[in-house]
Design an enzyme around this catalytic site. Structure first.
Site, mmCIF file in Angstrom:
data_model
loop_
_atom_site.group_PDB
_atom_site.id
_atom_site.type_symbol
_atom_site.label_atom_id
_atom_site.label_comp_id
_atom_site.label_asym_id
_atom_site.label_seq_id
_atom_site.Cartn_x
_atom_site.Cartn_y
_atom_site.Cartn_z
ATOM 1 C CB CYS A 1 4.677 3.892 3.051
ATOM 2 S SG CYS A 1 6.125 3.556 4.079
ATOM 3 C CG ASP B 1 0.045 -1.124 9.708
ATOM 4 O OD1 ASP B 1 1.187 -1.486 9.415
ATOM 5 O OD2 ASP B 1 -0.963 -1.381 9.013
HETATM 6 O O1 LIG Z 1 5.497 -1.636 3.658
HETATM 7 C C1 LIG Z 1 6.258 -2.466 4.168
HETATM 8 O O2 LIG Z 1 6.779 -3.400 3.516
HETATM 9 C C2 LIG Z 1 6.618 -2.365 5.630
HETATM 10 C C3 LIG Z 1 7.607 -3.184 6.151
HETATM 11 C C4 LIG Z 1 7.956 -3.078 7.497
HETATM 12 C C5 LIG Z 1 7.315 -2.151 8.324
HETATM 13 C C6 LIG Z 1 6.306 -1.329 7.808
HETATM 14 C C7 LIG Z 1 5.948 -1.441 6.460
HETATM 15 N N1 LIG Z 1 4.922 -0.670 5.918
HETATM 16 C C8 LIG Z 1 4.081 0.183 6.695
HETATM 17 O O3 LIG Z 1 2.804 -0.453 6.845
HETATM 18 C C9 LIG Z 1 1.812 0.450 6.392
HETATM 19 C C10 LIG Z 1 0.585 -0.261 5.907
HETATM 20 O O4 LIG Z 1 0.910 -0.994 4.767
HETATM 21 P P1 LIG Z 1 -0.251 -1.413 3.713
HETATM 22 O O5 LIG Z 1 -0.790 -0.133 3.116
HETATM 23 O O6 LIG Z 1 -1.287 -2.165 4.501
HETATM 24 O O7 LIG Z 1 0.482 -2.263 2.702
HETATM 25 C C11 LIG Z 1 2.537 1.223 5.336
HETATM 26 O O8 LIG Z 1 1.879 2.373 4.985
HETATM 27 C C12 LIG Z 1 3.875 1.465 5.977
HETATM 28 O O9 LIG Z 1 3.852 2.589 6.850
#
Ligand SMILES: O=C(O)c1ccccc1N[C@@H]1O[C@H](COP(=O)(O)O)[C@@H](O)[C@H]1O
Length: 209
Positions: A9, A125
């Site tokens: 993502c 998350d």
């Molecule tokens: O990734 C972003 O900037 C984001 C912004 C707003 C909503 C969701 C977002 N990301 C999501 O969060 C998960 C976990 O992120 P991380 O791997 O801990 O950095 C990511 O996989 C997105 O689905």
């Protein structure tokens, strides 16, 4: 036969999207919400058009108006929309789109309540006050251990090549999702993406028995 699905993502360019897909990602996510990974609908459309077939294209939204989500999803060609804010079950139902619902892992009770959403899967998350996602911080995976959810769940929050194997072995999630953990200096790193996918698939294969 268990085989974990993998979403990469926060992708912001067609090259990374295509490379992640060719490296074995099952889905590629683009963030349309405000933040450092935000892309415009025009950029997301170009990314979607660059992707090979049979890899899901996911648009990430946070508390956006339903009409805006529908219009952008149609314009970009998203296969799924990920709703990562406080969207209600009624909002999700009204969209008429295939949805993933982002859920903050605050408690087992919160996850059980989310299990009633009319969506294709939950994306669990990390909960950090004042943050909506993309934190790069893991949460206590024991929250999910032996939790009888009806919906498939995708594990997210602080995953990276060094911990994704343990997460898959412990929870056998339907999928895993990563943004920060495959970046170097805030930019997606193809070698980290490849290693993340390899580690997740390796453990998934052995967990399948
Ligand atoms: O990734 C972003 O900037 C984001 C912004 C707003 C909503 C969701 C977002 N990301 C999501 O969060 C998960 C976990 O992120 P991380 O791997 O801990 O950095 C990511 O996989 C997105 O689905």
């Amino acid at each position: 036969m268990y085989s974990v699905r993998i979403k990469i993502c926060g992708v912001q360019d067609p090259f990374t999207a295509e490379a992640a897909a060719l490296a074995g990602a099952d889905a590629v996510g683009m963030v349309l919400a405000p933040g450092r990974r935000q892309v415009s609908p025009e950029q997301a459309r170009a990314i979607c058009q660059a992707m090979p077939p049979l890899v899901a294209r996911v648009g990430v939204f946070v508390d956006a108006p339903a009409d805006e989500v529908r219009q952008i999803a149609c314009y970009c060609g998203f296969d799924l929309v990920q709703l990562h804010g406080r969207e209600s079950p009624a909002y999700c139902r009204s969209l008429g789109l295939r949805c993933l619902k982002g859920v903050a892992a605050r408690s087992r009770q919160a996850l059980e309540q989310a299990d009633n959403y009319p969506v294709a899967a939950l994306l669990v998350d990390t909960y950090l006050p004042g943050r909506v996602g993309g934190t790069g911080q893991p949460f206590d995976w024991r929250l999910l251990e032996n939790l009888p959810l009806k919906l498939p769940f995708i594990l997210a929050g602080g995953l990276h090549p060094g911990n994704v194997g343990r997460a898959v072995a412990l929870l056998r999630p339907y999928g895993v999702d990563v943004s920060s953990g495959v970046e170097v200096n805030g930019q997606k790193d193809l070698q980290l993406i490849k290693t993340f996918i390899k580690r997740a698939k390796e453990v998934s294969y052995h967990a399948a028995g």
